[in-house]
Design a protein around this motif. Structure first.
Motif, short mmCIF file in Angstrom:
data_model
loop_
_atom_site.label_atom_id
_atom_site.label_comp_id
_atom_site.label_asym_id
_atom_site.label_seq_id
_atom_site.Cartn_x
_atom_site.Cartn_y
_atom_site.Cartn_z
N SER A 206 -29.30 34.84 24.82
CA SER A 206 -29.35 36.26 24.46
C SER A 206 -30.80 36.74 24.47
CB SER A 206 -28.75 36.47 23.07
OG SER A 206 -28.91 37.80 22.65
N ALA A 207 -30.96 37.97 24.89
CA ALA A 207 -32.30 38.54 24.91
C ALA A 207 -32.72 39.07 23.55
CB ALA A 207 -32.35 39.67 25.94
N SER A 208 -31.78 39.21 22.64
CA SER A 208 -32.10 39.76 21.32
C SER A 208 -32.50 38.64 20.37
CB SER A 208 -30.89 40.51 20.75
OG SER A 208 -29.79 39.65 20.60
N THR A 209 -33.15 39.03 19.28
CA THR A 209 -33.58 38.08 18.27
C THR A 209 -32.64 38.15 17.07
OG1 THR A 209 -35.89 38.32 18.94
CG2 THR A 209 -35.47 37.38 16.77
N ALA A 210 -32.15 37.00 16.65
CA ALA A 210 -31.23 36.96 15.51
C ALA A 210 -31.97 37.25 14.22
CB ALA A 210 -30.56 35.59 15.42
N PRO A 211 -31.31 37.89 13.25
CA PRO A 211 -31.96 38.14 11.94
C PRO A 211 -32.17 36.84 11.19
CG PRO A 211 -29.64 38.74 11.86
CD PRO A 211 -29.94 38.43 13.30
N GLU A 212 -33.09 36.85 10.24
CA GLU A 212 -33.38 35.64 9.46
C GLU A 212 -32.16 35.22 8.64
OE1 GLU A 212 -36.87 36.01 7.14
OE2 GLU A 212 -38.20 36.36 8.85
N THR A 213 -31.45 36.19 8.11
CA THR A 213 -30.25 35.90 7.32
C THR A 213 -29.01 36.36 8.07
OG1 THR A 213 -31.48 36.19 5.26
CG2 THR A 213 -29.07 36.25 5.12
N LEU A 214 -28.12 35.42 8.38
CA LEU A 214 -26.91 35.74 9.12
C LEU A 214 -25.77 36.10 8.18
CD1 LEU A 214 -27.00 32.86 11.77
CD2 LEU A 214 -27.79 35.21 12.04
N LYS A 215 -24.93 37.02 8.60
CA LYS A 215 -23.73 37.34 7.85
C LYS A 215 -22.63 37.74 8.83
CE LYS A 215 -24.87 42.24 7.07
NZ LYS A 215 -25.03 43.31 6.06
N VAL A 216 -21.40 37.51 8.44
CA VAL A 216 -20.26 37.85 9.28
C VAL A 216 -20.03 39.35 9.23
CG1 VAL A 216 -17.78 37.54 9.64
CG2 VAL A 216 -19.19 35.60 8.92
N LEU A 217 -20.02 39.98 10.39
CA LEU A 217 -19.76 41.42 10.46
C LEU A 217 -18.26 41.70 10.50
CD1 LEU A 217 -22.51 42.54 13.00
CD2 LEU A 217 -22.57 42.64 10.51
N TRP A 218 -17.52 40.88 11.23
CA TRP A 218 -16.07 40.99 11.30
C TRP A 218 -15.51 39.71 11.89
CZ3 TRP A 218 -14.47 40.24 16.23
CH2 TRP A 218 -15.29 40.66 17.29
N SER A 219 -14.22 39.52 11.74
CA SER A 219 -13.53 38.41 12.39
C SER A 219 -12.16 38.90 12.84
CB SER A 219 -13.38 37.21 11.44
OG SER A 219 -12.58 37.56 10.32
N TYR A 220 -11.64 38.27 13.87
CA TYR A 220 -10.31 38.61 14.37
C TYR A 220 -9.54 37.31 14.54
CZ TYR A 220 -6.52 40.53 17.17
OH TYR A 220 -5.28 40.91 17.63
N ASP A 221 -8.38 37.22 13.92
CA ASP A 221 -7.58 36.00 13.95
C ASP A 221 -6.59 36.06 15.10
OD1 ASP A 221 -6.26 33.67 13.47
OD2 ASP A 221 -5.41 34.28 11.55
N THR A 222 -6.81 35.25 16.14
CA THR A 222 -5.88 35.19 17.27
C THR A 222 -4.66 34.35 16.93
OG1 THR A 222 -6.81 33.19 18.28
CG2 THR A 222 -7.86 35.30 18.82
N LYS A 223 -4.78 33.55 15.86
CA LYS A 223 -3.72 32.63 15.43
C LYS A 223 -3.49 31.51 16.44
CE LYS A 223 -1.23 35.84 12.42
NZ LYS A 223 -2.27 36.87 12.42
N HIS A 224 -4.42 31.37 17.37
CA HIS A 224 -4.33 30.30 18.37
C HIS A 224 -5.73 29.82 18.69
CE1 HIS A 224 -0.03 30.99 19.23
NE2 HIS A 224 -0.32 32.26 19.03
N VAL A 225 -5.82 28.62 19.27
CA VAL A 225 -7.11 28.05 19.64
C VAL A 225 -7.81 28.92 20.69
CG1 VAL A 225 -6.12 26.62 21.47
CG2 VAL A 225 -8.24 25.90 20.38
N ILE A 226 -9.13 28.94 20.65
CA ILE A 226 -9.94 29.60 21.67
C ILE A 226 -10.83 28.55 22.31
CG2 ILE A 226 -11.66 31.38 22.15
CD1 ILE A 226 -10.66 32.88 19.70
N ASP A 227 -10.49 28.14 23.53
CA ASP A 227 -11.25 27.10 24.22
C ASP A 227 -12.34 27.66 25.11
OD1 ASP A 227 -10.05 24.81 23.21
OD2 ASP A 227 -8.42 24.87 24.66
N SER A 228 -12.29 28.94 25.42
CA SER A 228 -13.23 29.54 26.36
C SER A 228 -14.24 30.41 25.65
CB SER A 228 -12.48 30.35 27.41
OG SER A 228 -11.74 31.39 26.79
N SER A 229 -15.18 30.96 26.41
CA SER A 229 -16.22 31.83 25.86
C SER A 229 -15.85 33.29 26.08
CB SER A 229 -17.57 31.55 26.54
OG SER A 229 -17.96 30.21 26.35
N PRO A 230 -16.21 34.17 25.15
CA PRO A 230 -15.94 35.60 25.35
C PRO A 230 -16.93 36.22 26.32
CG PRO A 230 -17.08 35.27 23.28
CD PRO A 230 -16.82 33.90 23.84
#
Length: 249
Positions: free
Chosen positions: A1-25
């Motif tokens: 990524s070209a952006s810089t991550a913040p010093e403190t990470l926090k979850v902005l949102w999550s989405y439950d697919t209810k199934h495994v995710i083997d690939s990349s978004p």
């Protein structure tokens, strides 16, 4: 990524697919495109995580990651189908059937969708029509994702061969013996190619001289290198099945 991550990470949102995710978004235009194990291709709003639309492939989705270009998202499934889906509403544009499961991620290059199948072929499909332009027979399952540079697709395969295939017509430009089975996708950087193998090695090749440059093999343990490599600050970085990250010169 070209952006810089913040010093403190926090979850902005999550989405439950209810199934495994083997690939990349894939993230394009403020939308997250991701395949779930049950075969659903999901379009999520990047800001809120809310579902925009869902496309059902009819098969399971494995390690094939979505690719987006010209208003279309492409993804392969474990039934051997490559899907082209309209990014506006998730409607089907076309599908293309191969002979076996698709774990390779589609790559968009010059109007051609390039990807591999477990039927041992590398395919070039017209991005607009879904018609086959060419296919290349290899000697093993094509698990890895092709890398494209200057109109040439590079594929490291289960037949222990690094192949250079012209995107326009599918003609093989050359091949280099790797000497080991690999499931990892090749990283192309200028005239160098890098990838790991199931034989406890990371390989570097000179594409101009068409020969190996160096091999890295840890001496204290035996394990496959399966992940895609990355380059930064003069380091080649990749993960191994030994649960370590490796940084090489």
């Amino acid at each position: 990524s070209a952006s810089t991550a913040p010093e403190t990470l926090k979850v902005l949102w999550s989405y439950d697919t209810k199934h495994v995710i083997d690939s990349s978004p894939a993230i394009v235009g403020g939308v997250v495109y991701v395949g779930a194990g049950n075969g659903d291709l999901l379009a999520l709003d990047l800001a809120s995580g809310k579902l925009r639309w869902k496309y059902t492939t009819g098969n399971l989705i494995g390690e094939s990651s979505p690719s987006v270009g010209d208003g279309v998202v492409y993804v392969g499934d474990l039934g051997g189908l490559l899907h082209a889906v309209n990014i506006k509403d998730g409607s089907k544009l076309w599908t293309f059937q191969t002979g076996s499961e698709i774990k390779s991620s589609p790559v968009i290059a010059d109007g051609v969708i390039v990807f591999g199948s477990y039927d041992s072929r590398l395919y070039g499909i017209d991005a607009k029509t879904g018609k086959e332009r060419w296919k290349v027979q290899t000697n093993g399952m094509v698990h890895a994702t092709p890398a494209v540079q200057n109109g040439v697709a590079f594929i490291a395969g289960c037949d222990a061969v690094l192949r250079a295939i012209r995107v326009t017509d599918g003609k093989e430009v050359y091949q280099i013996e790797a000497g080991a089975y690999t499931g990892a996708s090749a990283l192309i950087d200028g005239n160098r190619a890098y990838f790991g193998t199931f034989n406890n090695e990371v390989l570097a090749f000179d594409l101009e001289r068409k020969r190996g440059v160096w091999r890295y093999a840890p001496q204290d343990r035996q394990f496959p290198f399966y992940s895609f490599a990355a380059i930064g600050d003069g380091h080649l970085v990749l993960g191994g099945r030994d649960k370590f990250g490796h940084a090489l010169d």
